[in-house]
Design a protein around this motif. Structure first.
Motif, PDB file in Angstrom:
ATOM      1  N   GLY A  14       1.500  -6.357  -9.291  1.00  0.00           N
ATOM      2  CA  GLY A  14       1.537  -5.603  -7.834  1.00  0.00           C
ATOM      3  C   GLY A  14       1.699  -4.347  -7.690  1.00  0.00           C
ATOM      4  N   ARG A  31       2.635   2.965  -6.788  1.00  0.00           N
ATOM      5  CA  ARG A  31       1.837   2.393  -5.601  1.00  0.00           C
ATOM      6  C   ARG A  31       2.025   0.972  -5.655  1.00  0.00           C
ATOM      7  N   LYS A  32       2.550   0.420  -4.487  1.00  0.00           N
ATOM      8  CA  LYS A  32       2.574  -1.091  -4.245  1.00  0.00           C
ATOM      9  C   LYS A  32       1.266  -1.598  -3.901  1.00  0.00           C
ATOM     10  N   HIS A  33       0.586  -2.516  -4.635  1.00  0.00           N
ATOM     11  CA  HIS A  33      -0.691  -3.289  -3.836  1.00  0.00           C
ATOM     12  C   HIS A  33      -0.605  -3.599  -2.652  1.00  0.00           C
ATOM     13  N   GLU A  63      -5.924  -5.870  -2.173  1.00  0.00           N
ATOM     14  CA  GLU A  63      -6.340  -5.448  -3.455  1.00  0.00           C
ATOM     15  C   GLU A  63      -6.255  -6.489  -4.563  1.00  0.00           C
ATOM     16  N   ARG A  64      -6.061  -7.694  -4.274  1.00  0.00           N
ATOM     17  CA  ARG A  64      -6.095  -8.824  -5.330  1.00  0.00           C
ATOM     18  C   ARG A  64      -7.312  -8.765  -5.727  1.00  0.00           C
ATOM     19  N   ASP A  65      -7.145  -9.303  -7.189  1.00  0.00           N
ATOM     20  CA  ASP A  65      -8.396  -9.316  -8.200  1.00  0.00           C
ATOM     21  C   ASP A  65      -9.083 -10.738  -7.584  1.00  0.00           C
ATOM     22  N   ASP A  74       0.857   0.044  -9.192  1.00  0.00           N
ATOM     23  CA  ASP A  74       0.090   1.069 -10.203  1.00  0.00           C
ATOM     24  C   ASP A  74       1.225   2.110 -10.444  1.00  0.00           C
ATOM     25  N   GLY A  80       0.735  -1.159  -0.146  1.00  0.00           N
ATOM     26  CA  GLY A  80       0.094   0.036   0.118  1.00  0.00           C
ATOM     27  C   GLY A  80       0.706   1.196   0.201  1.00  0.00           C
TER      28      GLY A  80
END
Length: 432
Positions: A219, A240-242, A246-248, A221, A171
């Motif tokens: 992983g 931005r690191k997931h 936030e996984r699909d 954006d 995040g």
């Protein structure tokens, strides 16, 4: 009365050189994401903006904690706050790495301003070359929530990211300055003449990060913000690191809208360039045939061979055409598959027309629609081949194509749309 904060910022900012927009944006971002550990490589006026953002975030966190604990009444704010915001005291810190090697650096004035504004309790200044720091020292910082990079070359930024990105918390965000650069490129006009022109283009680093972000399960954006009125010191690049949450989820857009209670026929957004349908062998063969027959001489020669197979000499004599012209036309027709050599001369090739004629896809054998989604998806992917890509069908035509598969055409239509295999709008259907 002079505002000490404005006075400090004015003394540190070089008007028009890039931080007049980037600095306030960093301050707002810092307040918004409420980071605990911030790292800055390269001190400057941005240091003060980051500290002011942390100060604002700290004050906001204290107010929120009082609201969650019942010390302050604010119903609207309480309705949006996460209860975990009151668990721990929020004690942010900013780690600034700068070896003071750049002539005229404002690092000392930044530390003075931080002290004068009472912000130095959040500031740790590391007067070192970043690349001289050991792995143990970097690990000692703990997870990084926000990183600001504004020092060095493209190669330096790549090295900073290689070192720091694994240490960014899920995040977390990395911000870089100037994702675009001014350079000269060669351009060609309509007459094919080239000239050198100045252009603002994405940096090599931005291009590479966009490629990496486009990969499945990257992983992260990537967002580049430009300042179109400038050709230098322009914009911000945010990475931005997931986080794990936030996984699909794997469900379709239509399924998730339905779960949310939105029962309308909203279609998922289709962004980016339109897809180019994959061409079949028949379509490519038809293009070759049409190209070959676009020439009047080749059409004449082809007609003569269809009417009477003959040698090249015989064809030329019947048409009153030179041997060279006849031979050239026959070679082009042979390449397109329209004529073939035989022992007695040239003859028309009938197979080519069977190869290039359009074929209607055969519907699947009549069967029951699979109940399990995985099997149903395979079934629908086979079924959608009945539709030509990009061609629009009215609902009645869709029903006609689907009826041979299952009498419940309404269910088949709905499944095809939900799985995004068919698109629908205003009573029309098409295969994207």
């Amino acid at each position: 009365m002079t505002d000490p904060t404005s006075e400090a910022l004015t003394g540190l900012t070089r008007p028009g050189m890039g931080t007049e927009n980037a600095g306030p944006a960093l301050r707002a971002l810092t307040t918004m994401v409420r980071p605990r550990t911030v790292v800055e490589v390269g001190a400057g006026s941005s240091t003060l903006h980051l500290l002011l953002g942390l100060r604002d975030a700290r004050a906001e966190a204290a107010r929120d904690r009082r609201i969650v604990n019942g010390g302050t009444t604010a119903h609207e704010r309480a309705s949006v706050l996460h209860p975990r915001s009151a668990v721990d005291d929020y004690a942010p810190r900013l780690l600034v790495v700068d070896d003071i090697s750049v002539p005229g650096t404002s690092a000392d004035r930044v530390r003075e301003a931080a002290r004068d504004l009472g912000l130095d309790d959040m500031l740790t200044f590391i007067e070192r070359d970043f690349f001289a720091l050991t792995e143990e020292e970097l690990d000692g910082w703990g997870p990084l929530d926000l990183v600001w990079l504004d020092a060095g070359t493209q190669g330096d930024d790549a090295a900073f990211l290689t070192s720091l990105w694994p240490r960014v918390a899920p995040g977390g965000t990395v911000v870089l300055h100037e994702p675009y650069l001014a350079t000269t490129v060669e351009t060609a006009d309509q007459r094919g003449q080239t000239r050198v022109a100045a252009r603002v283009v994405p940096t090599p680093l931005l291009q590479e990060l966009r490629r990496q972000a486009a990969a499945p399960d990257s992983g992260m954006d990537v967002l580049a913000l430009n300042e179109p009125h400038k050709h230098r010191q322009t914009g911000l690049l945010l990475l931005r690191k997931h986080a794990a949450w936030e996984r699909d989820r794997g469900a379709s857009f239509a399924e998730e809208l339905k779960a949310l209670g939105e029962t309308g026929s909203t279609e998922p957004p289709r962004l980016g360039p339109p897809r180019t349908p994959r061409r079949s062998g028949a379509e490519e063969g038809a293009d070759r045939v049409l190209a070959a027959l676009a020439d009047a001489t080749r059409r004449t020669v082809y007609s003569a061979v269809v009417l009477l197979p003959d040698t090249a000499q015989g064809v030329g004599e019947r048409l009153g055409m030179s041997a060279e012209r006849t031979a050239k036309a026959l070679a082009a027709l042979e390449k397109a598959g329209l004529v073939t050599r035989t022992e007695s001369g040239w003859a028309a090739a009938d197979d080519i027309w069977r190869e290039v004629s359009p074929r209607r896809a055969q519907p699947p054998a009549r069967t029951t629609i699979p109940a399990r989604r995985g099997k149903r998806r395979v079934f629908l992917e086979n079924l959608v081949q009945l539709f030509e890509p990009q061609r629009r069908y009215p609902e009645s035509a869709v029903n006609d194509l689907l009826r041979d598969t299952d009498p419940d055409v309404a269910a088949l239509r709905r499944y095809l749309v939900e799985e995004q295999l068919l698109a629908r709008a205003d009573g029309w259907y098409w295969r994207p």
